[in-house]
Structures are given as C-alpha cells and as structure tokens.
Design a protein around this motif. Structure first.
Motif, mmCIF file in Angstrom:
data_model
loop_
_atom_site.group_PDB
_atom_site.id
_atom_site.type_symbol
_atom_site.label_atom_id
_atom_site.label_comp_id
_atom_site.label_asym_id
_atom_site.label_seq_id
_atom_site.Cartn_x
_atom_site.Cartn_y
_atom_site.Cartn_z
ATOM 1 N N ALA A 134 -1.691 52.785 41.838
ATOM 2 C CA ALA A 134 -3.096 52.051 41.445
ATOM 3 C C ALA A 134 -2.816 50.870 40.627
ATOM 4 N N ILE A 135 -2.131 51.087 39.521
ATOM 5 C CA ILE A 135 -2.128 50.019 38.374
ATOM 6 C C ILE A 135 -1.361 48.968 39.032
ATOM 7 N N GLY A 136 -0.277 49.315 40.237
ATOM 8 C CA GLY A 136 0.516 48.269 40.500
ATOM 9 C C GLY A 136 -0.499 47.390 41.478
ATOM 10 N N GLU A 137 -1.259 48.123 42.389
ATOM 11 C CA GLU A 137 -2.140 47.598 43.142
ATOM 12 C C GLU A 137 -3.207 46.538 42.505
ATOM 13 N N ALA A 138 -3.830 47.073 41.404
ATOM 14 C CA ALA A 138 -4.784 46.301 40.803
ATOM 15 C C ALA A 138 -3.893 44.930 39.976
ATOM 16 N N CYS A 139 -2.746 45.147 39.412
ATOM 17 C CA CYS A 139 -2.068 44.017 38.939
ATOM 18 C C CYS A 139 -1.615 43.064 39.965
ATOM 19 N N THR A 140 -1.382 43.643 41.181
ATOM 20 C CA THR A 140 -0.823 42.623 42.287
ATOM 21 C C THR A 140 -2.015 41.829 42.649
ATOM 22 N N ARG A 141 -3.216 42.535 42.811
ATOM 23 C CA ARG A 141 -4.601 41.736 43.223
ATOM 24 C C ARG A 141 -4.729 40.650 42.171
ATOM 25 N N ALA A 142 -4.626 40.996 40.815
ATOM 26 C CA ALA A 142 -4.945 40.013 39.877
ATOM 27 C C ALA A 142 -3.894 38.825 39.848
ATOM 28 N N VAL A 143 -2.531 39.310 40.053
ATOM 29 C CA VAL A 143 -1.550 37.999 40.227
ATOM 30 C C VAL A 143 -1.896 37.170 41.235
ATOM 31 N N ALA A 144 -2.189 37.877 42.428
ATOM 32 C CA ALA A 144 -2.452 36.904 43.708
ATOM 33 C C ALA A 144 -3.739 36.061 43.356
ATOM 34 N N LEU A 145 -4.655 36.616 42.623
ATOM 35 C CA LEU A 145 -5.815 35.916 42.559
ATOM 36 C C LEU A 145 -5.610 34.444 41.623
ATOM 37 N N HIS A 146 -4.905 34.780 40.433
ATOM 38 C CA HIS A 146 -4.607 33.573 39.624
ATOM 39 C C HIS A 146 -3.647 32.552 40.324
ATOM 40 N N ARG A 147 -2.845 32.964 41.266
ATOM 41 C CA ARG A 147 -2.022 32.113 41.964
ATOM 42 C C ARG A 147 -2.826 31.398 42.933
ATOM 43 N N GLN A 148 -3.470 32.200 43.702
ATOM 44 C CA GLN A 148 -4.380 31.472 44.846
ATOM 45 C C GLN A 148 -5.311 30.298 44.059
ATOM 46 N N TYR A 149 -5.773 30.645 42.871
ATOM 47 C CA TYR A 149 -6.590 29.564 42.209
ATOM 48 C C TYR A 149 -5.970 28.689 40.967
ATOM 49 N N GLY A 150 -4.669 28.934 41.173
ATOM 50 C CA GLY A 150 -3.708 28.128 40.212
ATOM 51 C C GLY A 150 -4.091 28.385 38.714
ATOM 52 N N LEU A 151 -4.239 29.502 38.219
ATOM 53 C CA LEU A 151 -4.753 29.665 36.962
ATOM 54 C C LEU A 151 -3.446 30.271 36.179
ATOM 55 N N PRO A 152 -3.017 29.671 34.969
ATOM 56 C CA PRO A 152 -1.902 30.142 34.206
ATOM 57 C C PRO A 152 -2.137 31.185 33.458
ATOM 58 N N ASP A 153 -3.306 31.258 33.283
ATOM 59 C CA ASP A 153 -4.073 32.476 32.340
ATOM 60 C C ASP A 153 -3.142 33.744 32.324
ATOM 61 N N PRO A 154 -3.081 34.538 31.538
ATOM 62 C CA PRO A 154 -2.423 35.851 31.576
ATOM 63 C C PRO A 154 -3.340 36.918 32.432
ATOM 64 N N VAL A 155 -2.608 37.712 32.847
ATOM 65 C CA VAL A 155 -3.386 38.918 33.358
ATOM 66 C C VAL A 155 -3.413 40.002 32.314
ATOM 67 N N TYR A 156 -4.694 40.515 32.087
ATOM 68 C CA TYR A 156 -4.748 41.459 30.842
ATOM 69 C C TYR A 156 -5.069 42.911 31.254
ATOM 70 N N VAL A 157 -4.096 43.758 30.795
ATOM 71 C CA VAL A 157 -4.251 45.153 30.953
ATOM 72 C C VAL A 157 -4.439 45.858 29.804
ATOM 73 N N GLU A 158 -5.324 46.938 29.692
ATOM 74 C CA GLU A 158 -5.454 47.700 28.777
ATOM 75 C C GLU A 158 -5.636 49.221 29.040
ATOM 76 N N MET A 159 -4.910 49.926 28.446
ATOM 77 C CA MET A 159 -4.653 51.526 28.674
ATOM 78 C C MET A 159 -5.493 52.412 27.428
ATOM 79 N N SER A 160 -6.192 53.118 27.448
ATOM 80 C CA SER A 160 -6.454 53.875 26.594
ATOM 81 C C SER A 160 -6.775 55.372 26.813
ATOM 82 N N ASP A 161 -6.781 56.357 25.948
ATOM 83 C CA ASP A 161 -6.654 57.533 26.321
ATOM 84 C C ASP A 161 -7.671 58.458 25.503
#
Lengths: 118, 146
Positions: free
Chosen positions: B43-70
């Motif tokens: 699931a984390i892989g799919e969510a990050c893959t989706r984000a990376v694909a969108l950033h590339r699609q829109y030419g966004l150099p901004d980082p993808v942000y992931v936050e994990m908390s327990d």
C-alpha cells in the motif's frame, strides 16, 4: 532484492523466470525483456513469478501489456504463481480472471490452448 | 511514546523502494501485526508510485512527502503536490475492461493501483491537502506495541 530475469526454452514455449522486486523502478526492464522476446519471435510465453517477492501495479500493467500483445499476434501468455500473497494481488485486482494462472511451469505449458504442450 | 518518522524524496521511481522499506520498518516497530506487513509494504508503495507518477506527469520537481506515526494506530500519510481533483474516484475496473485493447497501460496501472489500495487498506482516505495544492493519501493500520 533487485529484479532478476532469466529466459529458457521448453519445447515451443519461452519461459521467463522473474525474481526479486517488480515495481515502478524495475518494471521497465521487465517490459523491455518481454518486448525483446516477442519481437524476437516468441509466441508462447510463460512468465514464472515463483521467485518474485514484490509485485506492484506497474508490474501488473507490464504483464497485461504482454498478454495483449501476444494475444493480438495469435500467441499465448500464461503466468506461474503459487504464492498466496501474490495470488491475493491478482484476486483483488480481478486480474485472476484475465491471466491464465498456474502453480507450475509444467501446468502452464500443458494447459496452453494453442497446443504444443506435453 | 509516540514516534513520528518523516521522509521526503525527489519524485523518482528509484526512491519508492526506500519509502516502502522505511514504512515497513516503522510499522514493525509500531507493533503492526506481522501478517499485515506485506500489505503495508504494497500500500505504501502504491501510494508513493501514484504520487511520483503525478509529479512527473505535471513536471513538478517538488518532493513527495511521507509521514509515519504510531499514535495508537499506525498512520501513514503520502502527500503529493499535483493540481488534480482528489478523490478515490476510480472504482476497480471489471475484468473485461482490464483486457481491452483500448485501455492504455498507464490507465490500467492507475486503476489497478487504486484497486490494490482500496483492497488492502481498510482505513483509507484520499483527500485534498489542508494547505495549498495536492492530495493526501492517508492509511491507518491497527498497531499495538507490547
């Protein structure tokens, strides 16, 4: 573990053994190899996922691409998979109804409707 | 004690694996059941893959942000900055659609990615970020550190 790819021939079938992780980074290499095989004349292709320990949507997309390409070329395409975590991925995405899935390479070859099995 | 791990990475496919590894390591530490870890990884892989694909699609150099908390449960937020209408939107594609010639590999991958997220994450939200442009994919798994 990185992606590993190995090809062997069993009768008229080309068996591609895939190992490691198939994801958004490694899937392009799997796509290239499948295209090379198909462009090189392979028409009966079995992809053995037995050593795959990670498969994501990108990898599934590549496999569907190969299935369609072979189908339109009059060939056949089957997958070998007997690991429950991977099988669950195929069920959840309904791709278990799209791919012929077999527990062993022998079973995949023998079940090939285009013949040349056994 | 509550622990938070934050990760931001340039939108390149090679980093998605890193995010998966970190996500699973933190999940294990948070006490997510061992038999759920494969699903967490996917699931984390799919969510990050989706984000990376969108950033590339829109030419966004901004980082993808992931936050994990327990804090009680294990919560993972994956945030992109793409200017799209955020929603789960895509329902799982039926099998006859999946095999159609006309469906592009990208469209198929996107649909299958959502099917995996929806299928593997019971507590899933996809919504616009609170500030600025982008989407947050929020996934929660039960956790209990002994």
């Amino acid at each position: 573990m990185e992606l590993s790819l190995a090809t062997r021939t069993v009768g008229e079938h080309t068996v591609l053994e895939v190992g490691g992780e198939v994801d958004v980074y490694t899937a392009p290499r799997l796509r290239e190899r499948l295209l090379e095989l198909i462009d090189g004349g392979a028409r009966r292709v079995v992809v053995d996922l037995g050593r795959v320990d990670f498969l994501d949507s990108t990898g599934l997309g590549v496999l569907v691409g190969a299935l369609k390409r072979l189908r339109s070329a009059g060939g056949s395409f089957a997958l070998v998979c007997d690991k429950e975590p991977l099988l669950k991925i195929f069920r959840i995405t309904a791709l278990d109804q799209v791919f012929p899935l077999h527990p062993t390479v022998d079973a995949a070859i023998n079940a090939d409707p285009t013949g040349a099995g056994a | 004690m509550m622990a938070t791990v934050k990760l931001s990475f340039s939108p390149a496919p090679v980093h998605v694996r890193t995010a998966r590894l970190v996500g699973v390591a933190v999940a294990r530490r948070a006490g997510v059941r061992e038999d759920l870890l494969d699903e967490v990884r996917l699931a984390i892989g799919e969510a990050c893959t989706r984000a990376v694909a969108l950033h590339r699609q829109y030419g966004l150099p901004d980082p993808v942000y992931v936050e994990m908390s327990d804090s009680g449960a294990y919560t993972v937020r994956v945030v992109d900055r793409a200017p799209i209408e955020a929603s789960i939107g895509l329902a799982a594609l039926p099998p006859d659609e999946l095999a159609k010639e006309s469906l592009s590999e990208d469209a198929l991958t996107t649909g299958v990615g959502f099917a995996l997220l929806a299928g593997f994450v019971e507590d899933l939200q996809v919504r616009p970020v609170d500030e600025g442009v982008g989407t947050e994919v929020r996934m929660v798994w039960p956790a209990g550190r002994a």
